[in-house]
Each structure stands twice: as structure tokens, then as C-alpha cells.
Scaffold this motif. Sequence first.
Motif, short mmCIF file in Angstrom:
data_model
loop_
_atom_site.label_atom_id
_atom_site.label_comp_id
_atom_site.label_asym_id
_atom_site.label_seq_id
_atom_site.Cartn_x
_atom_site.Cartn_y
_atom_site.Cartn_z
N GLY A 1 -18.71 1.25 4.51
CA GLY A 1 -17.52 0.52 4.08
C GLY A 1 -17.74 -0.22 2.79
N SER A 2 -18.93 -0.82 2.64
CA SER A 2 -19.25 -1.56 1.42
C SER A 2 -19.31 -0.63 0.22
N LEU A 3 -19.92 0.53 0.39
CA LEU A 3 -20.00 1.50 -0.71
C LEU A 3 -18.61 1.95 -1.14
N GLN A 4 -17.76 2.21 -0.15
CA GLN A 4 -16.40 2.65 -0.46
C GLN A 4 -15.62 1.55 -1.16
N GLN A 5 -15.76 0.34 -0.67
CA GLN A 5 -15.03 -0.79 -1.26
C GLN A 5 -15.45 -1.03 -2.71
N ARG A 6 -16.74 -0.85 -2.99
CA ARG A 6 -17.25 -1.08 -4.34
C ARG A 6 -17.15 0.15 -5.23
N GLY A 7 -16.73 1.26 -4.66
CA GLY A 7 -16.66 2.48 -5.44
C GLY A 7 -18.02 3.02 -5.81
N ARG A 8 -18.99 2.88 -4.91
CA ARG A 8 -20.36 3.26 -5.22
C ARG A 8 -20.88 4.44 -4.38
N GLU A 9 -19.99 5.18 -3.76
CA GLU A 9 -20.48 6.30 -2.94
C GLU A 9 -21.32 7.27 -3.78
N ASN A 10 -20.87 7.51 -5.02
CA ASN A 10 -21.60 8.47 -5.85
C ASN A 10 -22.93 7.90 -6.34
N TRP A 11 -23.14 6.60 -6.23
CA TRP A 11 -24.39 6.00 -6.65
C TRP A 11 -25.57 6.48 -5.80
N VAL A 12 -25.28 6.80 -4.56
CA VAL A 12 -26.38 7.22 -3.67
C VAL A 12 -26.48 8.74 -3.55
N GLU A 13 -25.55 9.46 -4.15
CA GLU A 13 -25.52 10.91 -3.98
C GLU A 13 -26.79 11.58 -4.50
N GLU B 1 -29.59 -8.11 -10.53
CA GLU B 1 -28.92 -9.28 -9.95
C GLU B 1 -27.42 -9.23 -10.21
N ARG B 2 -27.03 -8.77 -11.37
CA ARG B 2 -25.61 -8.75 -11.73
C ARG B 2 -24.83 -7.76 -10.87
N HIS B 3 -25.48 -6.63 -10.55
CA HIS B 3 -24.79 -5.58 -9.80
C HIS B 3 -25.23 -5.50 -8.35
N SER B 4 -26.16 -6.37 -7.94
CA SER B 4 -26.65 -6.38 -6.55
C SER B 4 -27.18 -5.01 -6.13
N VAL B 5 -28.09 -4.49 -6.95
CA VAL B 5 -28.74 -3.20 -6.68
C VAL B 5 -30.25 -3.40 -6.82
N ALA B 6 -31.02 -2.81 -5.91
CA ALA B 6 -32.46 -2.92 -5.97
C ALA B 6 -32.97 -2.36 -7.31
N PRO B 7 -33.87 -3.09 -8.00
CA PRO B 7 -34.35 -2.64 -9.32
C PRO B 7 -34.95 -1.24 -9.30
N ARG B 8 -35.71 -0.92 -8.26
CA ARG B 8 -36.40 0.37 -8.20
C ARG B 8 -35.42 1.53 -8.19
N LEU B 9 -34.23 1.29 -7.67
CA LEU B 9 -33.24 2.36 -7.63
C LEU B 9 -32.63 2.60 -9.01
N ILE B 10 -32.70 1.59 -9.87
CA ILE B 10 -32.16 1.73 -11.22
C ILE B 10 -33.18 2.38 -12.14
N ALA B 11 -34.40 1.86 -12.14
CA ALA B 11 -35.45 2.39 -13.02
C ALA B 11 -36.81 2.07 -12.43
N SER B 12 -37.70 3.03 -12.42
CA SER B 12 -39.05 2.83 -11.93
C SER B 12 -39.91 2.19 -13.02
N ASN B 13 -41.08 1.69 -12.64
CA ASN B 13 -41.99 1.10 -13.62
C ASN B 13 -42.40 2.13 -14.67
N SER B 14 -42.63 3.36 -14.25
CA SER B 14 -43.05 4.38 -15.21
C SER B 14 -41.93 4.67 -16.21
N GLU B 15 -40.68 4.64 -15.76
CA GLU B 15 -39.57 4.86 -16.68
C GLU B 15 -39.46 3.71 -17.69
N ILE B 16 -39.69 2.49 -17.22
CA ILE B 16 -39.66 1.35 -18.13
C ILE B 16 -40.72 1.53 -19.22
#
Length: 394
Positions: free
Chosen positions: A167-179, A318-333
Motif C-alpha cells: 500500500g505504501s509503495l502504491q501510495q508513493r508511486g514507487r512500485e517501479n522502484w523495486v522492480e 533522508e529526503r526520500h526515505s530510501v535506504a542508501p544502499r538501494l540508491i548507490a553502493s560504496n563501489s559505485e560512489i
Amino acid sequence: MQVISDSESLAAFTARHEDAPYLLIDTEFLREQTYYPKLCLIQIAGPEEAVIIDALAKGLDLEHLRPLLADQKIIKVFHAGRQDLEIFLKLFGFVPTPLFDTQIAAMVCGFGEQVAFDTLVKRITGAHLDKVSRFTDWARRPLSRRQLDYALADVVHLRPVYQELAGSLQQRGRENWVEDEMQALTQPSLYVVEPERAWERIKVRSRDPRFLGRLKALAAWREGEAQERDLPRQRLLKDEQLQEIAAHNPSDAESLAHARGFSRQAAEGKFGQRILAVLAEAEPLDSEQMPKRPDRPTVVNAGPRGDLLRVLLRLASERHSVAPRLIASNSEIDRLAAGERDGLNSLTSWRAAVFGHDAVALLEGRLALASSEREVQILEQGDGNAWQVRASED
């Protein structure tokens, strides 16, 4: 509580759930003594009913479960389901899809990095899971009522967790974020180790093609033996032993017996003779097989640039309430800081909008970070190239 231990009851459960919108699934297994996980229990629930399937019950045919797991209209819900999915791939020859992993979904919904199931249940439902039976020998029969309750609780509590996160993913429009993450989990190659590629999992620094060729041959032999004998690979030979043998390249039992953890008896026996034969047949890696370590551009102040990117990543998290590792790994940084742009997940899809575009702008001097008394702020150029604080997205 229903414990299914016969094929007729399993077939009936399958029939009752052929139109279910989702199934909540967990397993209990043992793996300490085997290469492949030994399946002991399957816990499975629909929107209303929850059962335990005794996978070790004599005469039980688990094939009755195949139609539900193969049905593309039914969402299969797991929490941190990688090992469960490996079991079903081995059992049925396919990874159950479509897939929903609540641990990944929780990372997108602001619950932090790889949140444990009991923590997630407590935060969403307020319930406390009894973990006393966590280290049960699940192959022993009979199992106590407390052990069965513990096993079933995982799918019973998974239901409200799934409903809340979906429900939270649908409400935020983030279903495709986990695809993308879900798609990665459904790839059979994630769970199957091809013997010829087993050496790639061993961390080595040497670039000597002769050493690597011997290591590849030894690792392939060990993997094949482990699979055929259903034994943990490290029980046959540890990674450190493989590397030592590949480095010294013994040519007879006497020199093999000097390897770490090797007895003369083992070196002179069939086990040792097979290792010597593998070494004798090994060939150096050619240039196409050598580990790929692409040259990276030398960047002045690469360390501080990486530090700035990590601050920006934390702000985005913090701004988007998403775990950092899911956005970018240390190696990508680190690769971003070194000037790389190709093949980075953080520069594609939703990750680019959340972090990637800003990361490139920061590295190119079109974005800046500044510290106020209370927070770190993002500065961007406005009219006349004057720096101004980025407006809040709230």
C-alpha cells in the motif's frame, strides 16, 4: 493449526488457493552438512488461511504445489527470500514469479538497510515474535507445538507487513522502484554456481595467468565434487587451501602433503591423486579469461570527492526515505568519484532522479554543499550564476 503431511491435503490446499491474489511463503531448512539446502518445512498462507507443509513427510508429493508457484496471476511474497528461492529453483526448476520481497520493499519505504523480519513486524504491527526456536533442528520429528507456532508465525505476520508495504509503495508511486531488484532475484544464474565459474567467487590479488589457471581448474573440480556429493565446498577444501595449492603447484604426493591442512594419507589417496591430476591438466588463463579490472582515470582529490558524494547520498536517502544502499553502493560512489559514468545503476531510472543527476552536478561544480547551524544544505546556481539554497521538496 494445520500441518499438511499427505498429498491429498496438499492438493486440496492448492485447489483452494488457485484464485488467491497472493501467497505468503517461508521455509525452514538445514544446510550445515550439505551443499544444497535440505528442505524441512514450507510455511504458506493466502489472504485468510495459513498452513505448514511437512516436506519430509513420507509419501508427500510436493509436485502438487507446482501450479500455485508457477501461476503468474499470484504474487509470491517472501522476506529476504534469496535462500527460499534457491530451494524452489532446485525443487521445481524455476524461480516463483511474480515476486515481492518485503525486505527490499522496506528499504524503499524508509525502514533502513536490510531490516530484520522481527524488527519490521514490530514496527508495522507492534507484535513481538518469539525467536526462541530459531535454532531448531528442523529435520527432527516430531516437532513441538512451540516450534510449529514459531514457523507458522513468519507467514502469519508477513501478511500485514506485505499489505502495509504494498500500500505504501502504491501510495508513493514507487512500485517501479523495486522492480529492478525483484527482477534480479528471479534470475536462475543467481542461485546456480557453474563449476567453470566457481573460481570467480574466490578473492585473489594475483594476476599471474598460470596461477589463475590452476585456481580455476581446482575450483571447478571442487565445485563439481561438492555438488555431486552434496557436501559444503569448504568441507572438501577451503579457499585458502585452493590458493596455496595453486600457488605452489605440487607435482607429487610428497609436496602436496606440505599444503595447509593436508595429511600425507590424504595426499597419497584418491583425493590427493585427483588434485594432482587436475593441476597437471590445468592451463594458464588466456587474456579473455583474465579478471577484468578496468583502468580508472586518476582523479585529483578522489578521496574528498567520494566523501562529498556520500554526504549527498545521505541527504538523498533522508529526503526520500530510501535506504542508501538501494540508491548507490560504496563501489559505485568510488567509481563516480573517479570519473566513471558508464554502467552505473545510480545514474539510471529512479536512482538518477533521486541522486545520480545531483551527483554528476556536484562533481562538475554545478552543485555545492554547505553547512548551516542545523543541517547540510544543497546549493545550486540561480540567475546570474549566484548560489542559492535549493528549495525544500516538502
